[in-house]
Write a protein that holds these residues in place. Structure first.
Motif, PDB file in Angstrom:
ATOM      1  N   ASP A 146       0.846  -1.192   0.000  1.00 18.86           N
ATOM      2  CA  ASP A 146       0.000   0.000   0.000  1.00 18.86           C
ATOM      3  C   ASP A 146       0.884   1.245   0.000  1.00 18.86           C
ATOM      4  OD1 ASP A 146      -1.884   1.995   0.511  1.00 18.86           O
ATOM      5  OD2 ASP A 146      -3.132   0.646   1.712  1.00 18.86           O
ATOM      6  N   GLN A 147       0.607   2.171  -0.885  1.00 19.19           N
ATOM      7  CA  GLN A 147       1.414   3.379  -0.980  1.00 19.19           C
ATOM      8  C   GLN A 147       0.907   4.501  -0.084  1.00 19.19           C
ATOM      9  OE1 GLN A 147       4.340   3.238  -2.624  1.00 19.19           O
ATOM     10  NE2 GLN A 147       3.650   1.097  -2.825  1.00 19.19           N
ATOM     11  N   SER A 148      -0.111   4.224   0.709  1.00 12.42           N
ATOM     12  CA  SER A 148      -0.657   5.228   1.617  1.00 12.42           C
ATOM     13  C   SER A 148       0.259   5.409   2.827  1.00 12.42           C
ATOM     14  CB  SER A 148      -2.047   4.797   2.099  1.00 12.42           C
ATOM     15  OG  SER A 148      -1.934   3.663   2.944  1.00 12.42           O
ATOM     16  N   SER A 149      -0.112   6.364   3.688  1.00 12.07           N
ATOM     17  CA  SER A 149       0.673   6.593   4.906  1.00 12.07           C
ATOM     18  C   SER A 149       0.656   5.363   5.800  1.00 12.07           C
ATOM     19  CB  SER A 149       0.114   7.800   5.664  1.00 12.07           C
ATOM     20  OG  SER A 149      -1.261   7.605   5.974  1.00 12.07           O
ATOM     21  N   MET A 150      -0.451   4.605   5.790  1.00  6.22           N
ATOM     22  CA  MET A 150      -0.526   3.401   6.617  1.00  6.22           C
ATOM     23  C   MET A 150       0.448   2.348   6.096  1.00  6.22           C
ATOM     24  SD  MET A 150      -2.077   2.939   9.415  1.00  6.22           S
ATOM     25  CE  MET A 150      -3.152   4.350   9.175  1.00  6.22           C
ATOM     26  N   GLY A 151       0.586   2.265   4.788  1.00  9.96           N
ATOM     27  CA  GLY A 151       1.548   1.339   4.206  1.00  9.96           C
ATOM     28  C   GLY A 151       2.979   1.690   4.602  1.00  9.96           C
ATOM     29  N   ARG A 152       3.278   2.975   4.610  1.00  8.25           N
ATOM     30  CA  ARG A 152       4.633   3.402   5.005  1.00  8.25           C
ATOM     31  C   ARG A 152       4.887   3.064   6.471  1.00  8.25           C
ATOM     32  NH1 ARG A 152       2.992   7.775   1.864  1.00  8.25           N
ATOM     33  NH2 ARG A 152       2.561   9.093   3.687  1.00  8.25           N
TER      34      ARG A 152
ATOM     35  N   ARG B  13       6.991   4.619  18.904  1.00  7.98           N
ATOM     36  CA  ARG B  13       6.964   3.222  18.457  1.00  7.98           C
ATOM     37  C   ARG B  13       5.614   2.580  18.791  1.00  7.98           C
ATOM     38  NH1 ARG B  13       9.407  -2.307  20.870  1.00  7.98           N
ATOM     39  NH2 ARG B  13       8.998  -3.598  19.042  1.00  7.98           N
ATOM     40  N   ARG B  14       5.154   2.802  20.020  1.00  3.94           N
ATOM     41  CA  ARG B  14       3.865   2.234  20.406  1.00  3.94           C
ATOM     42  C   ARG B  14       2.728   2.863  19.606  1.00  3.94           C
ATOM     43  NH1 ARG B  14       3.212   0.547  26.680  1.00  3.94           N
ATOM     44  NH2 ARG B  14       5.146  -0.639  26.904  1.00  3.94           N
ATOM     45  N   LEU B  15       2.839   4.150  19.323  1.00  4.02           N
ATOM     46  CA  LEU B  15       1.814   4.816  18.518  1.00  4.02           C
ATOM     47  C   LEU B  15       1.712   4.174  17.139  1.00  4.02           C
ATOM     48  CD1 LEU B  15      -0.191   7.170  18.039  1.00  4.02           C
ATOM     49  CD2 LEU B  15       1.785   8.539  17.284  1.00  4.02           C
ATOM     50  N   GLU B  16       2.860   3.926  16.501  1.00  3.86           N
ATOM     51  CA  GLU B  16       2.859   3.324  15.158  1.00  3.86           C
ATOM     52  C   GLU B  16       2.230   1.928  15.213  1.00  3.86           C
ATOM     53  OE1 GLU B  16       5.938   4.517  12.379  1.00  3.86           O
ATOM     54  OE2 GLU B  16       4.443   6.057  12.799  1.00  3.86           O
ATOM     55  N   LEU B  17       2.613   1.138  16.202  1.00  2.74           N
ATOM     56  CA  LEU B  17       2.047  -0.208  16.352  1.00  2.74           C
ATOM     57  C   LEU B  17       0.538  -0.144  16.549  1.00  2.74           C
ATOM     58  CD1 LEU B  17       4.685  -1.928  18.680  1.00  2.74           C
ATOM     59  CD2 LEU B  17       4.010  -2.742  16.406  1.00  2.74           C
ATOM     60  N   LEU B  18       0.099   0.744  17.438  1.00  9.57           N
ATOM     61  CA  LEU B  18      -1.315   0.812  17.784  1.00  9.57           C
ATOM     62  C   LEU B  18      -2.162   1.300  16.615  1.00  9.57           C
ATOM     63  CD1 LEU B  18      -3.241   0.334  20.168  1.00  9.57           C
ATOM     64  CD2 LEU B  18      -2.977   2.750  20.761  1.00  9.57           C
ATOM     65  N   ILE B  19      -1.658   2.277  15.863  1.00 10.60           N
ATOM     66  CA  ILE B  19      -2.413   2.816  14.730  1.00 10.60           C
ATOM     67  C   ILE B  19      -2.569   1.754  13.640  1.00 10.60           C
ATOM     68  CG2 ILE B  19      -2.279   4.434  12.792  1.00 10.60           C
ATOM     69  CD1 ILE B  19      -3.261   5.824  15.226  1.00 10.60           C
ATOM     70  N   VAL B  20      -1.481   1.074  13.288  1.00 13.93           N
ATOM     71  CA  VAL B  20      -1.570   0.027  12.260  1.00 13.93           C
ATOM     72  C   VAL B  20      -2.495  -1.090  12.740  1.00 13.93           C
ATOM     73  CG1 VAL B  20      -0.275  -1.684  10.939  1.00 13.93           C
ATOM     74  CG2 VAL B  20       0.710   0.572  11.335  1.00 13.93           C
ATOM     75  N   HIS B  21      -2.378  -1.462  14.001  1.00  6.78           N
ATOM     76  CA  HIS B  21      -3.250  -2.497  14.576  1.00  6.78           C
ATOM     77  C   HIS B  21      -4.715  -2.081  14.462  1.00  6.78           C
ATOM     78  CE1 HIS B  21      -5.193  -5.147  17.452  1.00  6.78           C
ATOM     79  NE2 HIS B  21      -4.062  -5.808  17.635  1.00  6.78           N
ATOM     80  N   ALA B  22      -5.023  -0.845  14.823  1.00  6.83           N
ATOM     81  CA  ALA B  22      -6.413  -0.373  14.807  1.00  6.83           C
ATOM     82  C   ALA B  22      -6.997  -0.390  13.405  1.00  6.83           C
ATOM     83  CB  ALA B  22      -6.482   1.039  15.390  1.00  6.83           C
ATOM     84  N   VAL B  23      -6.229   0.062  12.426  1.00  7.00           N
ATOM     85  CA  VAL B  23      -6.737   0.113  11.049  1.00  7.00           C
ATOM     86  C   VAL B  23      -6.917  -1.296  10.494  1.00  7.00           C
ATOM     87  CG1 VAL B  23      -6.227   0.887   8.705  1.00  7.00           C
ATOM     88  CG2 VAL B  23      -5.755   2.397  10.637  1.00  7.00           C
ATOM     89  N   ALA B  24      -5.976  -2.191  10.765  1.00  6.48           N
ATOM     90  CA  ALA B  24      -6.112  -3.576  10.301  1.00  6.48           C
ATOM     91  C   ALA B  24      -7.333  -4.244  10.942  1.00  6.48           C
ATOM     92  CB  ALA B  24      -4.843  -4.361  10.628  1.00  6.48           C
ATOM     93  N   ASP B  25      -7.531  -3.990  12.227  1.00  7.63           N
ATOM     94  CA  ASP B  25      -8.678  -4.541  12.945  1.00  7.63           C
ATOM     95  C   ASP B  25      -9.984  -4.062  12.314  1.00  7.63           C
ATOM     96  OD1 ASP B  25     -10.333  -5.719  14.822  1.00  7.63           O
ATOM     97  OD2 ASP B  25      -9.873  -4.299  16.412  1.00  7.63           O
ATOM     98  N   LEU B  26     -10.076  -2.773  12.030  1.00  2.00           N
ATOM     99  CA  LEU B  26     -11.287  -2.222  11.404  1.00  2.00           C
ATOM    100  C   LEU B  26     -11.518  -2.814  10.022  1.00  2.00           C
ATOM    101  CD1 LEU B  26     -11.337   1.615  12.176  1.00  2.00           C
ATOM    102  CD2 LEU B  26     -13.148  -0.031  12.631  1.00  2.00           C
ATOM    103  N   ALA B  27     -10.453  -2.906   9.231  1.00  2.00           N
ATOM    104  CA  ALA B  27     -10.586  -3.437   7.868  1.00  2.00           C
ATOM    105  C   ALA B  27     -11.087  -4.871   7.885  1.00  2.00           C
ATOM    106  CB  ALA B  27      -9.244  -3.349   7.142  1.00  2.00           C
ATOM    107  N   ALA B  28     -10.773  -5.620   8.959  1.00  2.00           N
ATOM    108  CA  ALA B  28     -11.142  -7.040   9.038  1.00  2.00           C
ATOM    109  C   ALA B  28     -12.538  -7.261   9.574  1.00  2.00           C
ATOM    110  CB  ALA B  28     -10.137  -7.784   9.924  1.00  2.00           C
ATOM    111  N   VAL B  29     -13.193  -6.199  10.032  1.00  2.00           N
ATOM    112  CA  VAL B  29     -14.536  -6.344  10.616  1.00  2.00           C
ATOM    113  C   VAL B  29     -15.544  -6.761   9.560  1.00  2.00           C
ATOM    114  CG1 VAL B  29     -16.462  -5.035  11.591  1.00  2.00           C
ATOM    115  CG2 VAL B  29     -14.188  -4.843  12.590  1.00  2.00           C
ATOM    116  N   GLY B  30     -15.478  -6.134   8.395  1.00  2.00           N
ATOM    117  CA  GLY B  30     -16.434  -6.450   7.339  1.00  2.00           C
ATOM    118  C   GLY B  30     -16.348  -5.415   6.237  1.00  2.00           C
TER     119      GLY B  30
END
Length: 881
Positions: free
Chosen positions: A469-475, A564-581
């Motif tokens: 992904d070329q978005s900010s989340m991908g980076r 570091r924790r912020l980056e982990l938590l943000i990526v985790h949150a977005v992946a979790d949301l994307a997997a909901v449905g």
């Protein structure tokens, strides 16, 4: 005058069909096997169809069956696995010279069977036509592979069926590819996973259609559709045959149940029906698992087995071009003494495979190497591993196995499909025993579309998809040097579900145990535990709070602690949301998450939540001022602009905001106390209404009256934000107008705006009842489906000036209006609100004070507010508006 009278064969057939279905219902209710009932239904259809066929021959040909034609049942009717209200697929195979006679029979058959009450799919074909259509259309081919002789010329039927069988064998490679592709397209429509919470028992993955696909591929490859014959041909293992037969009987019985309950064809297993069937079939609650959860866990277990067996059968019988196989081998290289890796696949030497496949550490290492090199595991290697692991006695994994598993988790690539394979083999639950509880575990809301285990693996997959992904989340994902903790946290983030305690707290305790069991270092264990505990923190802050309030962002930054924790938590949150449905991770939500991330990171880097806010606000005011219609610095427009906080200055482009301010100023100069205008917001794909009102002495109830105005127009509020400017309330509402889901016409906007301003300007007038509308939609699900409790929370710690009241409940029409009215009647002033509605659930947050400006401090007062709001949540909406 009445229509023509029905023939005796139709009247007799109707009575026969009614009595026959009731007889089948009795057998079903007495616990009859699914296949037994389906056979009875098929016999019933046979008798009716043959009687109509014979009557047509008597009427048109003096009782003689015309030569040169055969009546054929195909599809489910040919397979003899009809459900009680299934349609009947029929075909007349005829020689060319018998076409005219066949047409007269066909006309009588279709007319009389429809009059009797059987939906009929009918075709009249020559052998050449039927076969030719089969080669070009996989749907026709699959249906005709299940052909069964009913009447007429057996010789004509035999000639047709042998032509079909012989032609299929000659075209087997292409037909099998077409079958697999057609099934893939069907799964895309009805559910690519077998873990959908409201599945189609026929067409969703792992359903009856996958069992049928085994039959169809068997016909193309071996000329046989019967599973027992495929077993004797050694194309199905005995264990797979046993599992498929058991799954078939369960699924066909379930489909019969759905038909009997609806008294019509029905294949969707809805949530309310799941609960009813679980009770009717005497499933029991055990170990905190509801009866419906026990029932659905069995359903998911059955469909999971079907899914994998059908997939392996397809792989076994799908031919790879010889040139491709030769290239894979000649371009391969040896990884160690037993493993070779080619350009696309990795596999174990045949001579080593038997011993290799029984070793869990070696299997996990193979998966890790496949993942690190983005290679598929060869089919025969994987099949041997599957067979060996099914025989393996579960045991506590050794350190070598744990190390290989962590190595597997360290890379994205093919991680998600490999985790699904490990889950199928029950290896994940040997490594993480607590994961067993999530297998097929329901999430009883419309927000989630998958079971807990399926959602968790999908969350891992969503994260690994960020790699490209070329978005900010991908980076951000690519910046994580070691992704092991992120992937592990996503895999187990919902592992605490299904317990009475909050799942994040339970999950955090389990995460610590997992970290200790995997011998992680203390810092990694702490981060893993924290990620699971706080995995909803991003959603709670971004979607339910005012991000322009520095106290909110500071509080969140304090919880996070580091970049570091912020980056982990943000990526985790977005992946979790994307997997909901599908459709859950909207552009709107991404915008809010990104805003929260940038503000929090800025704080960590500079010590400020925002850049110089006063300077930024002044800069934007200058830009807006340049676009105002009036140059007089003392005008109403300029005075309004001076009051706007930075949060509002950022909502619009400067020229758009200037136009809004000019409009509001004109209305105020004209003596109006209320003004409402509309924009279509493309980001959330919703209409946005901006409501401005001069409060005067009316300090409470304004938000409730606006919500009531929208409700009375049949509009639901998706989100709302409130800002108070001295005496002026400036509210924004994002709404869903079912009459105009796209940009509404001007007449509709005027109607709604006038309703809003009229109710605000006339506080003594009662709010009209919500608009009633005839609808053909399915009736509302019963309250018994809503098994998650409503909840009201109070937070007096985060903000100095306000009490934050959070309200969680299942959505109802007019719910927001009733909540706002109740807060108003209790003398509470709403200063800010963020409404988050998704499908069947709401999570509303209100910043409130008492009418004297104080917080809700006393326990008795909190208890009063909580009880009132919970009573509203439990209220029957049919009696509420």
């Amino acid at each position: 005058m009445g229509g023509p009278s029905l023939s005796d064969v139709v009247l007799l057939g109707r009575e026969q069909l009614r009595e026959g279905r009731e007889r089948c219902r009795r057998v079903h209710n007495q616990g009859g096997h699914g296949s037994q009932v389906s056979t009875l239904v098929s016999d019933l259809y046979d008798d009716i169809v043959l009687e109509v066929f014979n009557q047509a021959c008597r009427d048109h040909f003096a009782g003689e069956i015309p030569a040169g034609m055969a009546l054929v049942a195909h599809g489910g009717f040919g397979r003899r696995d009809l459900a009680p209200y299934s349609d009947a697929d029929l075909m007349l195979i005829t020689r060319s010279r018998s076409t005219a006679a066949a047409e007269r029979i066909a006309q009588a058959l279709t007319r009389d069977l429809v009059d009797i009450g059987i939906d009929v799919g009918f075709a009249l074909r020559t052998t050449r036509e039927a076969c030719s259509l089969s080669w070009s259309d996989p749907v026709i081919f699959t249906s005709l592979t299940e052909s069964r002789f009913l009447g007429g010329s057996l010789k004509v039927f035999t000639r047709f069926f042998e032509s079909l069988r012989h032609g299929a064998y000659l075209r087997r490679a292409r037909l099998i590819r077409d079958l697999i592709e057609a099934r893939r397209e069907e799964r895309t429509k009805w559910g690519v996973t077998s873990y959908l919470l409201t599945p189609n028992v026929k067409k969703s993955r792992g359903g009856l259609r996958d069992i049928q696909m085994i039959r169809w591929i068997g016909f193309a490859r071996y000329g046989e559709v019967d599973l027992e014959k495929l077993l004797r041909l050694n194309t199905l293992s005995r264990e797979d045959y046993r599992l498929v037969r058991r799954a078939y009987d369960f699924l066909i019985r379930l489909r019969n149940e759905l038909h009997f309950r609806e008294n019509r064809a029905q294949d969707i297993l809805g949530r309310a029906t799941q609960m009813e069937i679980a009770e009717a079939w005497n499933y029991k609650a055990e170990d905190g698992v509801l009866p419906v959860e026990a029932f659905m866990q069995q359903y998911f277990e059955v469909t999971r087995a079907v899914r994998y067996i059908a997939g392996f059968f397809a792989d076994d019988n799908r031919s790879r071009p010889l040139r491709e196989q030769l290239y894979e081998w000649t371009a391969s290289r040896r990884i160690d003494e037993s493993i070779r890796m080619g350009p696309t696949h990795i596999w174990v030497d045949q001579s080593e495979l038997a011993e290799f496949s029984h070793s869990l550490p070696r299997v996990l290492r193979l998966m890790s190497v496949a993942n690190h090199n983005n290679r598929r595991i060869g089919h025969y290697t994987w099949q041997a591993i599957r067979n060996a692991m099914q025989e393996r006695v579960p045991s506590t994994p050794d350190s070598e196995s744990v190390g290989a598993f962590l190595s597997l988790l360290s890379r994205g690539s093919r991680l998600a499909p490999l985790l699904r394979r490990l889950h199928e083999l029950r290896i994940i639950e040997q490594l993480i025993p607590e994961f067993k509880r999530t297998r097929g575990l329901l999430q009883f809301n419309a927000y989630h579309k998958y079971t807990v285990d399926a959602h968790s693996i999908r969350a891992v997959e969503a994260a690994t998809d960020f790699a490209d992904d070329q978005s900010s989340m991908g980076r951000r994902y690519r910046r994580l040097k070691d992704k092991t903790l992120l992937h592990l946290a996503l895999l187990i983030h919902d592992i605490g579900k299904g317990y009475p305690e909050d799942h994040s707290i339970v999950g955090a305790r389990i995460a610590r145990k997992v970290g200790e069991r995997f011998d992680l270092d203390s810092n990694s264990i702490e981060i893993l535990e924290w990620l699971v505990l706080k995995h909803l923190a991003v959603n709670n802050v971004a979607f339910r709070h005012d991000l322009n309030d520095t106290e909110i962002v500071l509080s969140f930054a304090k919880e996070v602690g580091s970049i570091r924790r912020l980056e982990l938590l943000i990526v985790h949150a977005v992946a979790d949301l994307a997997a909901v449905g599908p459709g859950v991770l909207t552009d709107w939500k991404m915008k809010l998450i990104e805003d929260l991330y940038l503000r929090t990171r800025r704080y960590f880097e500079t010590g400020d939540v925002d850049l110089d806010q006063d300077a930024l606000a002044e800069e934007i005011r200058h830009q807006v001022e340049a676009s105002l219609a009036d140059d007089d610095g003392e005008s109403t427009s300029h005075r309004l602009l001076a009051q706007l906080p930075l949060s509002m200055l950022r909502r619009e482009l400067p020229d758009v905001l200037a136009k809004q301010i000019d409009q509001v100023a004109r209305s105020l100069d004209e003596g109006k106390t209320s003004y409402c205008f509309h924009h279509y917001d493309p980001i959330p794909s919703a209409s946005r209404y901006v409501v401005i009102h001069r409060q005067g002495k009316q300090r409470v109830g304004i938000f409730a009256r606006v919500a009531g105005a929208f409700m009375s127009c049949g509009i639901s509020i998706l989100r709302a934000e409130i800002v108070t400017l001295n005496d002026l309330v400036w509210d924004e509402f994002w709404v869903n107008d079912p009459d105009h889901p796209e940009d509404p016409p001007e007449s509709r906007i005027e109607q709604i705006s006038e309703r809003v301003t009229h109710l605000l300007d006339s506080p003594e007038i009662p709010v009209p009842p919500r608009r009633q509308k005839w609808t053909m939609a399915k009736a509302k699900e019963p309250d018994s489906v809503n098994v998650l409790p409503s909840k009201v929370d109070f937070d007096n710690e985060t903000l100095d000036r306000f009490t934050i009241v959070s309200f969680f409940a299942y959505d109802q029409t007019g719910l927001l209006y009733r909540i706002a009215s109740a807060l108003s009647e209790m003398g509470l002033v709403i200063h800010f609100a963020k409404i988050d509605t998704h499908l069947d659930q709401v999570a509303d947050v209100f910043y409130v004070t008492e009418i004297d400006g104080g917080k809700i401090e006393q326990d008795a007062r909190k208890h009063e507010v909580r009880e009132v709001l919970l009573a509203i949540a439990d209220q029957d909406e049919t009696n509420s508006a």
